[in-house]
Enzyme design. Structure first.
Site, PDB file in Angstrom:
ATOM      1  N   SER A 157       2.536  -1.349 -12.735  1.00  0.00           N
ATOM      2  CA  SER A 157       3.786  -1.738 -13.383  1.00  0.00           C
ATOM      3  C   SER A 157       3.879  -1.205 -14.823  1.00  0.00           C
ATOM      4  O   SER A 157       2.862  -0.954 -15.482  1.00  0.00           O
ATOM      5  CB  SER A 157       3.921  -3.258 -13.392  1.00  0.00           C
ATOM      6  OG  SER A 157       3.781  -3.756 -12.081  1.00  0.00           O
TER       7      SER A 157
HETATM    8  N1  SAM Z   1      -0.244  -5.490 -10.698  1.00  0.00           N
HETATM    9  C1  SAM Z   1      -0.518  -4.180 -10.187  1.00  0.00           C
HETATM   10  C2  SAM Z   1      -1.125  -3.292 -11.238  1.00  0.00           C
HETATM   11  O1  SAM Z   1      -1.282  -3.719 -12.393  1.00  0.00           O
HETATM   12  O2  SAM Z   1      -1.472  -2.152 -10.900  1.00  0.00           O
HETATM   13  C3  SAM Z   1       0.695  -3.531  -9.598  1.00  0.00           C
HETATM   14  C4  SAM Z   1       1.060  -4.130  -8.314  1.00  0.00           C
HETATM   15  S1  SAM Z   1       2.155  -3.158  -7.352  1.00  0.00           S
HETATM   16  C5  SAM Z   1       3.657  -3.210  -8.243  1.00  0.00           C
HETATM   17  C6  SAM Z   1       2.387  -4.292  -6.011  1.00  0.00           C
HETATM   18  C7  SAM Z   1       1.191  -4.416  -5.098  1.00  0.00           C
HETATM   19  O3  SAM Z   1       1.446  -5.471  -4.163  1.00  0.00           O
HETATM   20  C8  SAM Z   1       0.916  -3.175  -4.258  1.00  0.00           C
HETATM   21  O4  SAM Z   1      -0.375  -2.717  -4.511  1.00  0.00           O
HETATM   22  C9  SAM Z   1       1.072  -3.657  -2.819  1.00  0.00           C
HETATM   23  O5  SAM Z   1       0.172  -3.051  -1.914  1.00  0.00           O
HETATM   24  C10 SAM Z   1       0.797  -5.142  -2.970  1.00  0.00           C
HETATM   25  N2  SAM Z   1       1.355  -6.006  -1.914  1.00  0.00           N
HETATM   26  C11 SAM Z   1       2.543  -5.946  -1.297  1.00  0.00           C
HETATM   27  N3  SAM Z   1       2.661  -6.960  -0.411  1.00  0.00           N
HETATM   28  C12 SAM Z   1       1.514  -7.681  -0.485  1.00  0.00           C
HETATM   29  C13 SAM Z   1       1.023  -8.846   0.173  1.00  0.00           C
HETATM   30  N4  SAM Z   1       1.718  -9.509   1.088  1.00  0.00           N
HETATM   31  N5  SAM Z   1      -0.205  -9.299  -0.167  1.00  0.00           N
HETATM   32  C14 SAM Z   1      -0.961  -8.668  -1.105  1.00  0.00           C
HETATM   33  N6  SAM Z   1      -0.560  -7.545  -1.740  1.00  0.00           N
HETATM   34  C15 SAM Z   1       0.665  -7.071  -1.450  1.00  0.00           C
END
Ligand code: SAM
Length: 220
Positions: A68
């Protein structure tokens, strides 16, 4: 010699990021500013984006996902109002950058990522940086992590059309949750607070996150 991630400290880039993207845009909690100055964001981005690590936008983490935008990380952290007493659940470990920030400000962090490669990479990096108060899980975060709940803080770093019910159930009394709610492309960053089983909802600003995919999120 190859100019790799490990032999450049990026201190001045980090300082400038905090001044121009964090403080000037209205983040004023001292502990959030300090932690954004401390955590080496460039270690969490793929090598080919190294020169963009401190720029004012999200970057790919690989696997079709993103790390993000720095401001969004700072804003979500400020909204959580973390203290060392907090047991924090994060859904969407991704690169592990936000996890590091949560780890610095909470007592314990539980982080769930559905993508195995991302989770394992983040765990390896965070462990190498000395973060010890984090537990990692690979799986669907929309069902939460009941075993260690309830959580005083829950952060969802992917967009959902509604708040997953198990996460509301696992939020403790007086707890706070930050979650992007909306459609697959645009959401509103929302703060949910629980007081004696009553929920209050505060809408903060528009945002764009990758979809939260799982049993209580988007199906694909
Ligand atoms: N906070 C992270 C960082 O600092 O790099 C960025 C997160 S990214 C915007 C969103 C993440 O949520 C992705 O890596 C995706 O694979 C994960 N995601 C999506 N659905 C999910 C779920 N149901 N459970 C766990 N992770 C999930």
């Amino acid at each position: 010699m190859k100019r790799g991630k490990d032999n450049i400290n990026f201190d001045s880039e980090r300082q400038e990021m905090v001044e121009t993207q964090i403080v000037q845009k209205g983040i004023n909690e001292k502990n959030v500013i300090e932690v954004m100055l401390k955590v080496p964001r460039h270690l969490f981005v793929p090598e080919k984006f190294l020169s963009e690590a401190y720029n004012d936008y999200p970057l790919p983490t690989g696997e079709g996902q993103t790390i993000s935008q720095p401001y969004m990380v700072a804003l979500m952290t400020e909204l959580l109002q973390l203290t060392i007493k907090d047991r924090t659940l994060e859904i969407g470990t991704g690169s592990g950058y936000q996890t590091a920030i949560l780890s610095e400000l909470s007592g314990e962090v539980y982080t769930i990522e559905r993508n195995k490669n991302l989770s394992e990479k983040a765990e390896k990096l965070l462990s190498s940086l000395g973060y010890k108060n984090i537990k990692y899980k690979i799986g669907d975060g929309t069902t939460g992590w009941k075993e260690f709940g309830p959580y005083s803080r829950i952060l969802i770093t992917a967009g959902s059309n509604e708040v997953p019910k198990p996460l509301l159930d696992q939020l403790s009394n007086l707890g706070k949750m930050v979650i992007p709610i909306g459609n697959r492309l645009n959401q509103i960053l929302t703060v949910i607070e629980k007081i004696n089983d009553n929920l209050t909802k505060r809408e903060i600003c528009g945002c764009m996150f990758v979809p939260l995919i799982g049993e209580y999120g988007w199906k694909t």
